[in-house]
Enzyme design. Structure first.
Site, PDB file in Angstrom:
ATOM      1  N   GLY A   7       6.670  -7.078   5.995  1.00  0.00           N
ATOM      2  CA  GLY A   7       7.665  -6.974   4.931  1.00  0.00           C
ATOM      3  C   GLY A   7       9.100  -6.978   5.433  1.00  0.00           C
ATOM      4  O   GLY A   7      10.037  -6.953   4.626  1.00  0.00           O
ATOM      5  N   ASP A  33       2.617   5.291   6.043  1.00  0.00           N
ATOM      6  CA  ASP A  33       3.087   3.910   5.990  1.00  0.00           C
ATOM      7  C   ASP A  33       1.885   2.970   6.024  1.00  0.00           C
ATOM      8  O   ASP A  33       0.771   3.380   6.355  1.00  0.00           O
ATOM      9  CB  ASP A  33       4.013   3.634   7.178  1.00  0.00           C
ATOM     10  CG  ASP A  33       4.987   2.495   6.932  1.00  0.00           C
ATOM     11  OD1 ASP A  33       4.797   1.747   5.956  1.00  0.00           O
ATOM     12  OD2 ASP A  33       5.947   2.351   7.725  1.00  0.00           O
ATOM     13  N   GLU A  78      11.053   1.335  10.023  1.00  0.00           N
ATOM     14  CA  GLU A  78       9.725   1.946  10.043  1.00  0.00           C
ATOM     15  C   GLU A  78       9.455   2.624  11.385  1.00  0.00           C
ATOM     16  O   GLU A  78       8.896   3.724  11.439  1.00  0.00           O
ATOM     17  CB  GLU A  78       8.662   0.878   9.766  1.00  0.00           C
ATOM     18  CG  GLU A  78       8.631   0.421   8.313  1.00  0.00           C
ATOM     19  CD  GLU A  78       7.711  -0.755   8.085  1.00  0.00           C
ATOM     20  OE1 GLU A  78       7.364  -0.995   6.919  1.00  0.00           O
ATOM     21  OE2 GLU A  78       7.359  -1.444   9.058  1.00  0.00           O
ATOM     22  N   THR A 103       0.833  -1.201   0.000  1.00  0.00           N
ATOM     23  CA  THR A 103       0.000   0.000   0.000  1.00  0.00           C
ATOM     24  C   THR A 103       0.867   1.251   0.000  1.00  0.00           C
ATOM     25  O   THR A 103       0.584   2.223  -0.714  1.00  0.00           O
ATOM     26  CB  THR A 103      -0.955   0.010   1.202  1.00  0.00           C
ATOM     27  OG1 THR A 103      -1.636  -1.248   1.273  1.00  0.00           O
ATOM     28  CG2 THR A 103      -2.000   1.121   1.076  1.00  0.00           C
TER      29      THR A 103
END
Length: 235
Positions: free
Chosen positions: A103, A87, A109, A35
């Site tokens: 992932g 994110d 992140e 996404t």
């Protein structure tokens, strides 16, 4: 329309809505995953149209994508505070607590999210859950002492009344993160107290980071069959 095509359409709709949060002159964190990749593509289009921003990627893959689109990149050493990070997530609960790391980019992140004034999560509606934990919780660990670290993680999980198998991602050839670490995926089923579990995991030597993002997301932009809904702060 196939189910896969519909899911892709929803991801694109969430990403397009998130683009409305981006302003000229921003320092922007670019997330990882399918996404977030849609969002990065849209940012690239805006940069080609003249949008002036500087971005920090949450993974090597995101950096490569951004670079290929001509998006200006920097590091957190150069710009240690970001205005916004957009994110994805693997699960989102009603309090905007997240599981991330499917992932394998959870460490970067979380560092990028923590450096941001605001984090917005984009997802399709399948990521919405009443309780976190159906998606296996990623825990990033150093390779040294893996068996000992794994035992401590299992004990921390048991102490909170949780149970479930831990799987070394990629075994027998372990998946290696951008930071050179391994990931243990913990299939817990339901996590009653994400805060307590996160705190317990963070105290274990050998654990680099875990995929519970509690208190990071201020906004969730979720696309479903009825359109796009914004949870939390819409601005």
């Amino acid at each position: 329309m196939t189910a896969a095509a519909d899911k892709d359409r929803r991801k694109q709709a969430a990403a397009r809505r998130a683009l409305e949060l981006v302003r000229p002159g921003m320092n922007l964190g670019l997330g990882s995953g399918t996404t977030a990749r849609e969002f990065v593509d849209l940012v690239g289009e805006e940069v080609k149209r003249g949008l002036k921003i500087v971005c920090v990627g949450t993974s090597k893959a995101t950096e490569e994508q951004a670079r290929s689109l001509g998006i200006p990149l920097a590091t957190l050493d150069e710009i240690p505070e970001l205005d916004l990070t957009v994110d994805g997530a693997d699960e989102i609960d009603p309090e905007l607590r997240l599981i991330k790391g499917g992932g394998g980019a959870l460490l970067r992140e979380k560092i990028v999210a923590a450096a941001s004034k605001r984090m917005a999560v984009i997802a399709d509606s399948s990521k919405l859950v009443q309780r976190l934990g159906a998606f296996p919780l990623p825990v990033e660990v150093v390779p040294f002492g893996l068996a000992a670290t794994r035992r401590h993680i299992e004990q921390a999980i048991a102490d909170l009344g949780l149970a479930g198998p831990l799987r070394l991602r990629g075994e027998p050839k372990p998946f290696v993160t951008d930071g050179g670490h391994y990931i243990l995926d913990c299939s817990l089923g339901a996590i009653e107290e994400p805060e307590r579990l996160g705190e317990a995991l963070s105290t274990i030597p050998g654990v680099v980071e875990h995929g519970l993002f509690v208190g990071f997301a201020r906004t969730a932009i979720v696309a479903g069959a009825e359109g796009v809904q914004v949870l939390g702060d819409p601005h």
